[in-house]
Design an enzyme around this catalytic site. Structure first.
Site, PDB file in Angstrom:
ATOM      1  N   ASP A  48       0.831  -1.196   0.000  1.00 54.81           N
ATOM      2  CA  ASP A  48       0.000   0.000   0.000  1.00 54.81           C
ATOM      3  C   ASP A  48       0.870   1.251   0.000  1.00 54.81           C
ATOM      4  OD1 ASP A  48      -2.876   1.248   0.834  1.00 54.81           O
ATOM      5  OD2 ASP A  48      -1.285   2.225   1.984  1.00 54.81           O
ATOM      6  N   TYR A  53       2.643   9.943   0.169  1.00 56.42           N
ATOM      7  CA  TYR A  53       3.778   9.317   0.845  1.00 56.42           C
ATOM      8  C   TYR A  53       5.115   9.653   0.181  1.00 56.42           C
ATOM      9  CZ  TYR A  53       0.092   6.273   2.818  1.00 56.42           C
ATOM     10  OH  TYR A  53      -1.037   5.776   3.417  1.00 56.42           O
ATOM     11  N   LYS A  82      -3.178   6.162  -3.926  1.00 64.27           N
ATOM     12  CA  LYS A  82      -4.276   7.053  -3.547  1.00 64.27           C
ATOM     13  C   LYS A  82      -4.058   8.455  -4.103  1.00 64.27           C
ATOM     14  CE  LYS A  82      -3.973   4.706   0.930  1.00 64.27           C
ATOM     15  NZ  LYS A  82      -2.533   4.397   0.882  1.00 64.27           N
ATOM     16  N   HIS A 115      -7.964   9.572  -1.185  1.00 66.75           N
ATOM     17  CA  HIS A 115      -7.269   9.503   0.099  1.00 66.75           C
ATOM     18  C   HIS A 115      -8.061  10.139   1.242  1.00 66.75           C
ATOM     19  CE1 HIS A 115      -2.873   9.142   1.686  1.00 66.75           C
ATOM     20  NE2 HIS A 115      -3.742   8.854   2.634  1.00 66.75           N
TER      21      HIS A 115
END
Length: 284
Positions: A48, A53, A82, A115
């Protein structure tokens, strides 16, 4: 759920592993690459990531390199990314997806999530923003470049803005940890056939020193982390634990050789809020 590669059917018949590996806050490229490799070595088949990120490129490279060096197929590894909350709306979501695919360098994604929802806290037209975003997600899904689409951090009132649209979300990834089960949202999703995933399943590490959980860990001869992950899985939730320590990555996967009793499940359910982030989708 008898092993790490055991899969669950989503509401569109896509199969998803019952335990995943999360990569939040692993921004260093080498660390992200090596951590994903460690997770794949440990048997994880669900990785994931997210645009926010800032590690989609090394995560994608680790997956591609691992496939090529281990005689695996792309479909053996389930990959999620996301679209961040600054990319809500029809056009922005389409662009966000193209940017993700350029970064991650995979032919397709298994799952793509919104998200964070648009919220009344910062968007006067939040319902329509969510609908426009979901229209874009549906369009990408129908193109075949995503196997399933879903959301993250959507509470019931956010879900209700899109639930009547053409495609039902397959997944809702929300914060879940001991003391923060978010039962109303979990029940709503599960009644609608939406799989719930848990981010921060170990309560940012704080839950690991909870005395109730330490007592249960001693009872079952397991670590506190294993107790927590098993608790979430027995609630039919897919946890996404994150660690950059290879031994802990392996440890977090060893949750298939025991089962918590109904009484002990209830004990964990009754824990007061303890390790949750305190950040919700309707906060400014």
């Amino acid at each position: 759920m008898s092993s790490l590669d055991s899969r669950i059917k989503l509401n569109n018949n896509t199969s998803i592993p019952c335990l995943g590996y999360g990569t939040y806050k692993i921004k260093d490229a080498d660390e992200a690459y090596n951590s994903v490799k460690s997770a794949l070595d440990a048997g994880y088949r669900y990785i994931d990531t997210a645009a926010f990120y800032e590690n989609e490129k090394p995560v994608g490279k680790a997956i591609n390199d691992y496939i090529n060096s281990h005689d695996l197929k792309r479909e053996d590894i389930f990959v999620t990314s996301k679209a961040w909350k600054t990319e809500l709306g029809y056009e922005k979501t389409l662009k966000a997806f193209e940017k993700t695919m350029k970064e991650i360098e995979l032919d397709y994604l298994d799952l793509y999530l919104v998200h964070w929802p648009a919220s009344y806290a910062f968007d006067d037209d939040w319902e329509n923003t969510n609908r426009a975003t979901w229209k874009a997600m549906t369009e990408i899904y129908k193109s075949g470049r995503i196997k399933a689409i879903g959301v993250s951090n959507f509470l019931t009132h956010h879900l209700e803005t899109i639930i009547d649209m053409e495609v039902m979300p397959a997944v809702n990834q929300i914060e879940i940890n001991p003391g923060f089960l978010q039962k109303d949202t979990v029940d709503y999703c599960q009644n609608k056939g939406i799989l719930v995933e848990a981010w921060s399943p170990l309560g940012r590490g704080k839950s690991l020193n909870h005395p109730v959980l330490e007592k249960l860990a001693a009872k079952y001869g397991k670590t506190v982390a294993q107790i927590i992950l098993r608790w979430e899985m027995q609630h039919d939730i897919v946890p996404l634990p994150k660690s950059t320590t290879p031994s802990r990555i392996v440890e977090n996967s060893k949750v298939f050789d025991f089962e918590l009793s109904p009484e002990d499940m209830a004990v964990i359910d009754a824990i007061e809020p303890y390790g949750n982030s305190g950040h919700g989708p309707d906060d400014k």
